[in-house]
Design a protein around this motif. Structure first.
Motif, mmCIF file in Angstrom:
data_model
loop_
_atom_site.group_PDB
_atom_site.id
_atom_site.type_symbol
_atom_site.label_atom_id
_atom_site.label_comp_id
_atom_site.label_asym_id
_atom_site.label_seq_id
_atom_site.Cartn_x
_atom_site.Cartn_y
_atom_site.Cartn_z
ATOM 1 N N ALA A 73 0.828 -1.201 0.000
ATOM 2 C CA ALA A 73 0.000 0.000 0.000
ATOM 3 C C ALA A 73 0.865 1.255 0.000
ATOM 4 O O ALA A 73 1.969 1.256 0.550
ATOM 5 N N PRO A 74 0.375 2.356 -0.583
ATOM 6 C CA PRO A 74 1.127 3.612 -0.535
ATOM 7 C C PRO A 74 1.477 4.047 0.883
ATOM 8 O O PRO A 74 2.585 4.545 1.123
ATOM 9 N N ALA A 75 0.556 3.855 1.815
ATOM 10 C CA ALA A 75 0.846 4.257 3.190
ATOM 11 C C ALA A 75 2.029 3.481 3.757
ATOM 12 O O ALA A 75 2.871 4.035 4.472
ATOM 13 N N ARG A 76 2.109 2.208 3.403
ATOM 14 C CA ARG A 76 3.235 1.389 3.884
ATOM 15 C C ARG A 76 4.542 1.845 3.240
ATOM 16 O O ARG A 76 5.580 1.934 3.908
ATOM 17 N N ALA A 77 4.492 2.131 1.952
ATOM 18 C CA ALA A 77 5.699 2.593 1.267
ATOM 19 C C ALA A 77 6.178 3.913 1.858
ATOM 20 O O ALA A 77 7.380 4.117 2.060
ATOM 21 N N LYS A 78 5.236 4.794 2.142
ATOM 22 C CA LYS A 78 5.614 6.080 2.739
ATOM 23 C C LYS A 78 6.237 5.877 4.116
ATOM 24 O O LYS A 78 7.202 6.559 4.479
ATOM 25 N N GLU A 79 5.713 4.922 4.870
ATOM 26 C CA GLU A 79 6.303 4.612 6.181
ATOM 27 C C GLU A 79 7.756 4.162 6.026
ATOM 28 O O GLU A 79 8.622 4.579 6.801
ATOM 29 N N TRP A 80 8.011 3.314 5.024
ATOM 30 C CA TRP A 80 9.382 2.838 4.805
ATOM 31 C C TRP A 80 10.317 4.001 4.484
ATOM 32 O O TRP A 80 11.432 4.074 4.994
ATOM 33 N N VAL A 81 9.848 4.902 3.640
ATOM 34 C CA VAL A 81 10.691 6.046 3.263
ATOM 35 C C VAL A 81 10.909 6.962 4.468
ATOM 36 O O VAL A 81 12.043 7.372 4.760
ATOM 37 N N ASP A 82 9.831 7.272 5.178
ATOM 38 C CA ASP A 82 9.939 8.174 6.331
ATOM 39 C C ASP A 82 10.818 7.590 7.437
ATOM 40 O O ASP A 82 11.472 8.328 8.173
ATOM 41 N N ALA A 83 10.850 6.262 7.527
ATOM 42 C CA ALA A 83 11.657 5.609 8.561
ATOM 43 C C ALA A 83 13.126 5.503 8.168
ATOM 44 O O ALA A 83 13.944 5.054 8.979
ATOM 45 N N GLY A 84 13.462 5.907 6.946
ATOM 46 C CA GLY A 84 14.844 5.829 6.490
ATOM 47 C C GLY A 84 15.228 4.494 5.896
ATOM 48 O O GLY A 84 16.412 4.252 5.626
ATOM 49 N N ASP A 85 14.236 3.611 5.662
ATOM 50 C CA ASP A 85 14.531 2.307 5.082
ATOM 51 C C ASP A 85 14.854 2.386 3.589
ATOM 52 O O ASP A 85 15.353 1.417 3.009
ATOM 53 N N VAL A 86 14.502 3.508 2.974
ATOM 54 C CA VAL A 86 14.812 3.746 1.560
ATOM 55 C C VAL A 86 15.586 5.062 1.494
ATOM 56 O O VAL A 86 15.036 6.109 1.176
ATOM 57 N N PRO A 87 16.879 5.028 1.808
ATOM 58 C CA PRO A 87 17.639 6.273 1.964
ATOM 59 C C PRO A 87 17.620 7.182 0.747
ATOM 60 O O PRO A 87 17.583 8.413 0.902
ATOM 61 N N GLU A 88 17.632 6.607 -0.442
ATOM 62 C CA GLU A 88 17.641 7.452 -1.639
ATOM 63 C C GLU A 88 16.364 8.273 -1.734
ATOM 64 O O GLU A 88 16.411 9.469 -2.053
ATOM 65 N N LEU A 89 15.223 7.667 -1.475
ATOM 66 C CA LEU A 89 13.970 8.419 -1.573
ATOM 67 C C LEU A 89 13.748 9.318 -0.367
ATOM 68 O O LEU A 89 13.029 10.320 -0.473
ATOM 69 N N ALA A 90 14.355 8.991 0.756
ATOM 70 C CA ALA A 90 14.239 9.866 1.926
ATOM 71 C C ALA A 90 14.857 11.235 1.652
ATOM 72 O O ALA A 90 14.463 12.239 2.253
ATOM 73 N N ARG A 91 15.801 11.276 0.715
ATOM 74 C CA ARG A 91 16.446 12.542 0.372
ATOM 75 C C ARG A 91 15.847 13.207 -0.861
ATOM 76 O O ARG A 91 16.172 14.358 -1.161
ATOM 77 N N ALA A 92 14.973 12.487 -1.567
ATOM 78 C CA ALA A 92 14.353 13.055 -2.768
ATOM 79 C C ALA A 92 13.357 14.147 -2.371
ATOM 80 O O ALA A 92 12.637 14.012 -1.380
ATOM 81 N N ARG A 93 13.304 15.208 -3.156
ATOM 82 C CA ARG A 93 12.510 16.392 -2.785
ATOM 83 C C ARG A 93 11.072 16.345 -3.294
ATOM 84 O O ARG A 93 10.220 17.078 -2.798
ATOM 85 N N HIS A 94 10.804 15.525 -4.310
ATOM 86 C CA HIS A 94 9.455 15.458 -4.886
ATOM 87 C C HIS A 94 9.089 13.982 -5.051
ATOM 88 O O HIS A 94 9.464 13.354 -6.046
#
Length: 232
Positions: free
Chosen positions: A176-197
């Motif tokens: 789910a999108p909510a789960r993916a966003k949780e992964w990014v916000d938690a730092g589990d996807v470092p590249e996207l955690a730094r992406a601006r858009h």
């Protein structure tokens, strides 16, 4: 807009045939890629060869293309953003996330005679393959192309921080999108955690929506392409 379509492991450009056919009437030119070692018979292909093929397609595009990566090929799409940050309209990531610099691209399954064959369906039981009927499973498995070891065990290289300015759309099939966003916000996807858009979009499918939901995937990609931020 040109939409470059990069399949994940074991797939050649024909995996996108139905998506490509549906994108045309939606106002976009689909460019499915057959990568070195995954459809051209080059068993000695390397990850660098595949990166080169993707960048050649970016350079040949009409205007700024939207680069779509599926599964592990999300790293190829992101590498294009790193190598051509000013030439891309955006990147879409379907069912996967980009590796960090220095990580191995896809050393996920055993290799045999210098290649990583499709491992069968056992590793994908559950949400990944739940929407694939037996006929679809047979078609995918019979068409699967062993991935050269030089690709699977290649090292991802990223050098340009401007990649974080490239707009990203995360298409969420088996999660789910909510789960993916949780992964990014938690730092589990470092590249996207730094992406601006970064945008998150749902699609009701398993891991291979180009097979099970091609018209819907085309609609999702066309809508995402049309809503990208204005060129920088």
């Amino acid at each position: 807009m040109d939409i470059l379509l990069i399949g994940g492991l074991w797939l050649d450009g024909s995996a996108w045939d139905e998506v490509a056919s549906a994108l045309g009437p939606l106002g976009h030119r689909a460019v499915p890629l057959t990568l070195p070692g995954q459809g051209d018979g080059d068993a000695a292909a390397t990850l660098d060869d595949q990166v080169g093929a993707v960048l050649a397609a970016v350079d040949a595009a009409d205007g700024k293309p939207f680069v779509v990566g599926h599964s592990v090929a999300c790293s190829l799409a992101w590498t294009a953003a790193d190598a051509r940050p000013d030439q891309l309209a955006g990147v879409a990531l379907i069912g996967g996330f980009p590796c960090r610099a220095g990580e191995t691209y896809a050393d996920l399954f055993e290799t045999t005679d210098g290649a990583m064959p499709f491992p069968g369906w056992d590793p994908f039981e559950g949400p990944d393959a739940a929407d694939l009927d037996e006929a679809a499973r047979r078609r995918l498995a019979s068409a699967a192309i062993p991935v050269p070891e030089g690709v699977a065990r290649g090292v991802v290289r990223l050098t340009d921080a401007r990649r974080f300015d490239v707009p990203v759309v995360v298409v969420c099939p088996e999660f789910a999108p909510a789960r993916a966003k949780e992964w990014v916000d938690a730092g589990d996807v470092p590249e996207l955690a730094r992406a601006r858009h970064v945008e998150f979009v749902d699609i009701d499918s398993g891991h291979w929506p180009m097979v099970t939901a091609p018209a819907e995937l085309a609609r999702v990609l066309a809508s995402a392409a049309s809503s990208l931020p204005a060129p920088r």
